[in-house]
Write a protein that holds these residues in place. Structure first.
Motif, PDB file in Angstrom:
ATOM      1  N   THR A  32      42.415  38.370  37.393  1.00  0.00           N
ATOM      2  CA  THR A  32      41.910  39.251  36.356  1.00  0.00           C
ATOM      3  C   THR A  32      40.412  39.436  36.570  1.00  0.00           C
ATOM      4  O   THR A  32      39.661  38.461  36.645  1.00  0.00           O
ATOM      5  CB  THR A  32      42.159  38.653  34.950  1.00  0.00           C
ATOM      6  OG1 THR A  32      43.563  38.452  34.799  1.00  0.00           O
ATOM      7  CG2 THR A  32      41.649  39.569  33.868  1.00  0.00           C
ATOM      8  N   VAL A  33      39.998  40.688  36.687  1.00  0.00           N
ATOM      9  CA  VAL A  33      38.585  40.999  36.909  1.00  0.00           C
ATOM     10  C   VAL A  33      37.812  40.786  35.618  1.00  0.00           C
ATOM     11  O   VAL A  33      38.262  41.136  34.527  1.00  0.00           O
ATOM     12  CB  VAL A  33      38.423  42.454  37.398  1.00  0.00           C
ATOM     13  CG1 VAL A  33      36.954  42.813  37.557  1.00  0.00           C
ATOM     14  CG2 VAL A  33      39.173  42.659  38.703  1.00  0.00           C
ATOM     15  N   ILE A  34      36.631  40.172  35.735  1.00  0.00           N
ATOM     16  CA  ILE A  34      35.750  39.949  34.586  1.00  0.00           C
ATOM     17  C   ILE A  34      34.637  40.993  34.614  1.00  0.00           C
ATOM     18  O   ILE A  34      33.969  41.184  35.635  1.00  0.00           O
ATOM     19  CB  ILE A  34      35.139  38.538  34.621  1.00  0.00           C
ATOM     20  CG1 ILE A  34      36.247  37.487  34.552  1.00  0.00           C
ATOM     21  CG2 ILE A  34      34.158  38.357  33.466  1.00  0.00           C
ATOM     22  CD1 ILE A  34      35.753  36.078  34.733  1.00  0.00           C
ATOM     23  N   HIS A  35      34.469  41.659  33.493  1.00  0.00           N
ATOM     24  CA  HIS A  35      33.400  42.638  33.346  1.00  0.00           C
ATOM     25  C   HIS A  35      32.405  42.107  32.318  1.00  0.00           C
ATOM     26  O   HIS A  35      32.722  41.257  31.497  1.00  0.00           O
ATOM     27  CB  HIS A  35      33.958  43.982  32.858  1.00  0.00           C
ATOM     28  CG  HIS A  35      35.006  44.546  33.767  1.00  0.00           C
ATOM     29  ND1 HIS A  35      34.738  45.071  34.999  1.00  0.00           N
ATOM     30  CD2 HIS A  35      36.347  44.654  33.611  1.00  0.00           C
ATOM     31  CE1 HIS A  35      35.839  45.488  35.569  1.00  0.00           C
ATOM     32  NE2 HIS A  35      36.846  45.243  34.744  1.00  0.00           N
ATOM     33  N   SER A  36      31.197  42.603  32.375  1.00  0.00           N
ATOM     34  CA  SER A  36      30.204  42.236  31.369  1.00  0.00           C
ATOM     35  C   SER A  36      29.543  43.508  30.848  1.00  0.00           C
ATOM     36  O   SER A  36      29.816  44.608  31.327  1.00  0.00           O
ATOM     37  CB  SER A  36      29.141  41.302  31.975  1.00  0.00           C
ATOM     38  OG  SER A  36      28.250  42.030  32.781  1.00  0.00           O
ATOM     39  N   LEU A  37      28.660  43.349  29.881  1.00  0.00           N
ATOM     40  CA  LEU A  37      27.926  44.500  29.371  1.00  0.00           C
ATOM     41  C   LEU A  37      26.975  45.065  30.413  1.00  0.00           C
ATOM     42  O   LEU A  37      26.617  46.237  30.383  1.00  0.00           O
ATOM     43  CB  LEU A  37      27.127  44.110  28.110  1.00  0.00           C
ATOM     44  CG  LEU A  37      27.974  43.708  26.900  1.00  0.00           C
ATOM     45  CD1 LEU A  37      27.078  43.179  25.796  1.00  0.00           C
ATOM     46  CD2 LEU A  37      28.791  44.877  26.415  1.00  0.00           C
ATOM     47  N   GLU A  38      26.580  44.225  31.358  1.00  0.00           N
ATOM     48  CA  GLU A  38      25.581  44.638  32.342  1.00  0.00           C
ATOM     49  C   GLU A  38      26.179  45.255  33.598  1.00  0.00           C
ATOM     50  O   GLU A  38      25.541  46.058  34.265  1.00  0.00           O
ATOM     51  CB  GLU A  38      24.717  43.437  32.726  1.00  0.00           C
ATOM     52  CG  GLU A  38      23.973  42.869  31.534  1.00  0.00           C
ATOM     53  CD  GLU A  38      23.318  41.543  31.846  1.00  0.00           C
ATOM     54  OE1 GLU A  38      23.485  41.028  32.971  1.00  0.00           O
ATOM     55  OE2 GLU A  38      22.651  41.019  30.960  1.00  0.00           O
ATOM     56  N   ALA A  39      27.388  44.858  33.958  1.00  0.00           N
ATOM     57  CA  ALA A  39      27.969  45.375  35.199  1.00  0.00           C
ATOM     58  C   ALA A  39      29.489  45.243  35.177  1.00  0.00           C
ATOM     59  O   ALA A  39      30.042  44.417  34.450  1.00  0.00           O
ATOM     60  CB  ALA A  39      27.411  44.610  36.393  1.00  0.00           C
ATOM     61  N   ASP A  40      30.118  46.077  35.971  1.00  0.00           N
ATOM     62  CA  ASP A  40      31.569  45.979  36.149  1.00  0.00           C
ATOM     63  C   ASP A  40      31.870  45.051  37.316  1.00  0.00           C
ATOM     64  O   ASP A  40      31.111  44.980  38.282  1.00  0.00           O
ATOM     65  CB  ASP A  40      32.166  47.351  36.458  1.00  0.00           C
ATOM     66  CG  ASP A  40      32.242  48.235  35.223  1.00  0.00           C
ATOM     67  OD1 ASP A  40      32.260  47.680  34.112  1.00  0.00           O
ATOM     68  OD2 ASP A  40      32.288  49.463  35.380  1.00  0.00           O
ATOM     69  N   GLY A  41      32.976  44.370  37.235  1.00  0.00           N
ATOM     70  CA  GLY A  41      33.431  43.548  38.348  1.00  0.00           C
ATOM     71  C   GLY A  41      32.474  42.437  38.725  1.00  0.00           C
ATOM     72  O   GLY A  41      32.163  42.262  39.891  1.00  0.00           O
ATOM     73  N   VAL A  42      32.034  41.633  37.756  1.00  0.00           N
ATOM     74  CA  VAL A  42      31.091  40.555  38.054  1.00  0.00           C
ATOM     75  C   VAL A  42      31.792  39.292  38.565  1.00  0.00           C
ATOM     76  O   VAL A  42      31.153  38.394  39.072  1.00  0.00           O
ATOM     77  CB  VAL A  42      30.215  40.195  36.824  1.00  0.00           C
ATOM     78  CG1 VAL A  42      29.340  41.370  36.442  1.00  0.00           C
ATOM     79  CG2 VAL A  42      31.074  39.756  35.653  1.00  0.00           C
ATOM     80  N   GLY A  43      33.083  39.240  38.442  1.00  0.00           N
ATOM     81  CA  GLY A  43      33.829  38.074  38.906  1.00  0.00           C
ATOM     82  C   GLY A  43      35.309  38.250  38.629  1.00  0.00           C
ATOM     83  O   GLY A  43      35.759  39.336  38.278  1.00  0.00           O
TER      84      GLY A  43
END
Length: 130
Positions: A32-43
């Motif tokens: 499962t791809v982790i997204h954040s408010l700052e960037a897509d696909g951070v982990g």
């Protein structure tokens, strides 16, 4: 040059089940791809794998009765797929431990041929020997 006269054999417990009409393993390792408010696909988060296989055996073999009994009782079994001889395979053996039967599908009886029984199974432990 590879020696394609070798074959894989499937063992149930300590003995070879023959003949095997079809053996089809498959596995799934979901992420499962982790997204954040700052960037897509951070982990990503790796989730548990699932390893399933189907095994088709002529309905005249004693393995059909044994696998059917395991399915009804919910019993676990182990299977090893190993090269019979030679060195032309990518691995020496695959070992499936703590296997259970999820479904069994016997085929229709026909006039010209042997009926088949297909078992859908899953393995909780998998090991590969190179």
């Amino acid at each position: 040059m590879p020696d394609w006269n070798t074959r894989l054999e499937v063992k149930l417990g300590g003995r070879t089940i023959t003949p095997i009409t079809n053996f089809s393993p498959s596995f799934n390792v979901p992420h499962t791809v982790i997204h954040s408010l700052e960037a897509d696909g951070v982990g990503y988060v790796r989730q548990p794998f699932t390893f399933t296989f189907t095994l088709t055996v002529p309905a005249i073999a004693s393995a059909v009765a044994e696998l059917t009994e395991l399915a009804v009782k919910g019993g676990e079994f182990a299977i090893a797929v190993a090269e019979k001889k030679g060195t032309d395979w990518a691995f020496s053996s695959l070992k499936f431990g703590r296997c259970v039967v999820n479904a069994a599908q016997p085929s229709n009886v026909t006039v010209d041929g042997v009926p088949q029984a297909t078992f859908t199974c899953m393995a909780l432990n998998v090991g590969v020997e190179e």
